[in-house]
Design a protein around this motif. Structure first.
Motif, PDB file in Angstrom:
ATOM      1  N   ALA A   1      -6.204  10.065   1.075  1.00  0.00           N
ATOM      2  CA  ALA A   1      -6.172   9.177  -0.095  1.00  0.00           C
ATOM      3  C   ALA A   1      -6.350   9.973  -1.387  1.00  0.00           C
TER       4      ALA A   1
ATOM      5  N   GLY B   1       0.020   2.802   7.688  1.00  0.00           N
ATOM      6  CA  GLY B   1       0.504   2.750   6.310  1.00  0.00           C
ATOM      7  C   GLY B   1       1.281   3.994   5.911  1.00  0.00           C
ATOM      8  N   SER B   2       2.016   3.845   4.814  1.00  0.00           N
ATOM      9  CA  SER B   2       2.717   4.996   4.232  1.00  0.00           C
ATOM     10  C   SER B   2       2.082   5.233   2.866  1.00  0.00           C
ATOM     11  N   ILE B   3       1.628   6.448   2.609  1.00  0.00           N
ATOM     12  CA  ILE B   3       0.897   6.717   1.364  1.00  0.00           C
ATOM     13  C   ILE B   3       1.529   7.889   0.612  1.00  0.00           C
TER      14      ILE B   3
ATOM     15  N   HIS C   1      -5.481   6.761   7.244  1.00  0.00           N
ATOM     16  CA  HIS C   1      -4.849   7.153   5.976  1.00  0.00           C
ATOM     17  C   HIS C   1      -5.870   7.572   4.921  1.00  0.00           C
ATOM     18  N   TRP C   2      -7.137   7.171   5.099  1.00  0.00           N
ATOM     19  CA  TRP C   2      -8.143   7.533   4.101  1.00  0.00           C
ATOM     20  C   TRP C   2      -8.340   9.046   4.024  1.00  0.00           C
TER      21      TRP C   2
ATOM     22  N   HIS D   1       4.223  10.533   2.364  1.00  0.00           N
ATOM     23  CA  HIS D   1       5.541   9.925   2.575  1.00  0.00           C
ATOM     24  C   HIS D   1       6.654  10.834   2.041  1.00  0.00           C
TER      25      HIS D   1
ATOM     26  N   THR E   1      -1.701   1.184  -5.961  1.00  0.00           N
ATOM     27  CA  THR E   1      -1.842   2.607  -6.273  1.00  0.00           C
ATOM     28  C   THR E   1      -1.363   2.886  -7.697  1.00  0.00           C
TER      29      THR E   1
ATOM     30  N   CYS F   1       3.825   6.839  -7.147  1.00  0.00           N
ATOM     31  CA  CYS F   1       2.976   5.843  -6.461  1.00  0.00           C
ATOM     32  C   CYS F   1       3.883   4.878  -5.710  1.00  0.00           C
TER      33      CYS F   1
ATOM     34  N   GLY G   1       2.577   1.787   1.278  1.00  0.00           N
ATOM     35  CA  GLY G   1       1.205   1.316   1.526  1.00  0.00           C
ATOM     36  C   GLY G   1       1.181   0.573   2.837  1.00  0.00           C
TER      37      GLY G   1
END
Ligand SMILES: Cc1cc2nc3c(=O)[nH]c(=O)nc-3n(C[C@H](O)[C@H](O)[C@H](O)COP(=O)(O)OP(=O)(O)OC[C@H]3O[C@@H](n4cnc5c(N)ncnc54)[C@H](O)[C@@H]3O)c2cc1C
Length: 466
Positions: free
Chosen positions: A47, A150-152, A43-44, A156, A192, A328, A332
């Motif tokens: 980001a 994760g969901s970011i 996921h980074w 998403h 976030t 946000c 996550g």
């Protein structure tokens, strides 16, 4: 393409790489890591531009490669604490870690490859560059390193409607979009959202131009208690405060009152009940800054944003063309239910020690290399889901302490834990003579057994036996 491999790791994020790094250090095996993205890093890769770790770099990433220089920040809201990597630094770390693994000659990395499931002759994988399907023959195990994916905000599906004329951006676009707005509504309750508010404040936006739409109020750890190496005594102090509060708790509300009174946990508005607990943290300076934001909307989740008003679960609030809404709201951490980590022909990477995804993945790699029996491996690595609410704290902490107790009676495993760069308590033996460390260790040992029993009662069930 014909691939045979001992282990097929699905996901080249922090978990997949930390697992592979530990496994190939401990066992002479061949590993194939696949990821549907173009590069390692999980996921980074998506980001937001101002993201940083919320924990120190010192115990994040893969075990065999340092992240950062263990510097102490001199300025800013993290002053006095160990450095926290930026998104670029984290991506560079995982890129280098992947290269080093490939150079062992025992690891193959296939990016832009998606796992589709089990086929008749092996694991079905699609090469996303060509569209071709392949089957990979796995001699030992398939490792699911995406179970907790994760969901970011960048990727998403936005969970509310946006009408024409409303200004809504994912947090990733905030630095660019911010200039053309005169006020801001930050949507979300977690790390976030806190980061977005901090970015606005750090960039000179007055607090009265920021609205914070928080469906839930959250508990945060005080970052002081997560400082490793020379400051490791503070980590031990934090853990001992957890054990003391847990041993004495009448119920979950009382538990959180004690944790707040001891300074272990903080909330942005102490006059408002906080029900969210996701294990994130703030420094005292961040807390003071965020407390300046007075316009807090607590009407539940956003349903729809119109040009002139926002519809929420329990009401409405006005907005306007000059207000930028910053999304946000992504989950996550994924709170998928726990499932045994070691299964026939399969490993499902999950949380064992709280707040330590890299350590946990590496731990599972070590255990896989040195134990044969799945029941024994699962005893050493009991999984539990990521926490979401205060009701999850008893399970999170008791599972962590029970697992840590089991490692102590296994000499090879406890030696590995002691030495691992990813172990946040690694430096504790060097500081054992300090009076504050002795006080914390005594407090922990005095309370931990009662704490586990008490947390089992508060949790109702589902806690492994100590
Ligand atoms: C903003 C943010 C900050 C965080 N900060 C910290 C921190 O400071 N400290 C900390 O310890 N933790 C932190 N975390 C927790 C974080 O989730 C973990 O640190 C870690 O990065 C999670 O990595 P992962 O490999 O489990 O998952 P991911 O990074 O989500 O990786 C999963 C990978 O699996 C791949 N994948 C999924 N399905 C398939 C498929 N079918 N085929 C092929 N590939 C597939 C995806 O493409 C992805 O690359 C943070 C999380 C977020 C969102």
């Amino acid at each position: 393409m014909l691939v045979n491999t001992d282990y097929l790791v699905i996901g080249a994020g922090a978990s997949g790489l930390a697992f592979t790094d530990a496994l190939v250090a401990e066992a002479d095996v061949e590993v194939t890591v696949i990821d549907r993205q173009r590069a390692p890093g999980g996921h980074w890769l998506h980001a937001y531009p101002f993201v940083r770790l919320h924990t120190p770099s010192a115990y994040y990433g893969v075990s065999s490669l340092k992240l950062g220089q263990d510097r102490i920040d001199q300025v800013g809201e993290n002053a006095g604490y160990y450095e926290r990597a930026t998104g670029d630094e984290i991506r560079a770390h995982f890129a280098e870690a992947a290269l080093r693994l490939i150079h062992t000659g025992r690891v193959r990395l296939l990016t832009r490859h998606e796992h589709l499931g089990r086929g008749s002759d092996g694991e079905r994988v699609r090469d996303l560059s060509t569209g071709k399907l392949h089957e990979i023959t796995v001699r030992r195990k398939v490792v699911d390193a995406r179970y907790l994916e994760g969901s970011i905000p960048a990727t998403h599906a936005v969970p509310f409607d946006v009408a024409a004329g409303a200004r809504v951006v994912p947090v990733n676009d905030l630095p660019v979009a911010a200039q053309a707005a005169s006020s801001y509504a930050v949507l979300g309750s977690g790390k976030t959202a806190a980061d977005a508010c901090m970015w606005l404040l750090d960039n000179g936006v007055e607090p009265d131009r920021i609205r914070w739409i928080r469906p839930r109020d959250a508990w945060f750890y005080d970052r002081r208690h997560f400082q490793p190496l020379e400051q490791v005594g503070a980590i031990m102090e934090g853990i001992s405060l957890d054990a003391e509060a847990a041993a004495q708790a009448a119920n979950v509300d009382d538990l959180f009152e004690q944790l707040e009174a001891s300074g272990r946990l903080v909330r942005i508005d102490p006059s408002w009940p906080a029900t969210m607990y996701r294990g994130t943290m703030l420094s005292a300076r961040e807390l003071d800054a965020l407390r300046q934001i007075a316009d807090v909307v607590r009407l539940g989740r956003v349903r729809r944003i119109e040009a002139d008003h926002v519809i929420l679960e329990r009401g409405e609030t006005k907005t306007g063309p000059d207000m930028l809404h910053v999304d946000c709201t992504a989950l996550g951490l994924n709170d998928a239910p726990a499932t045994p980590i070691f299964q026939p022909g399969r490993i499902v990477l999950q949380q064992v020690r709280y707040l330590s995804p890299c350590f946990n993945a590496a731990l599972v790699g070590f255990v896989e290399a040195h134990r044969d029996d799945d029941a024994d491996k699962n005893r050493l690595c009991p999984p539990h889901p990521y926490p979401s609410s205060i009701k999850d704290w008893p399970r999170t902490m008791s599972c962590t302490w029970i697992a840590a107790g089991r490692w102590l009676s296994e000499p090879d495993l406890s030696a590995w834990v002691s030495d691992s760069r990813l172990n946040l308590l690694r430096a504790l033996p060097d500081h054992a003579a300090e009076p504050s460390v002795q006080t914390a260790v005594t407090r922990y040992l005095t309370h931990v057994t009662t704490a586990i029993e008490r947390l089992g009662q508060l949790n109702g069930s589902n806690t492994p036996r100590a």
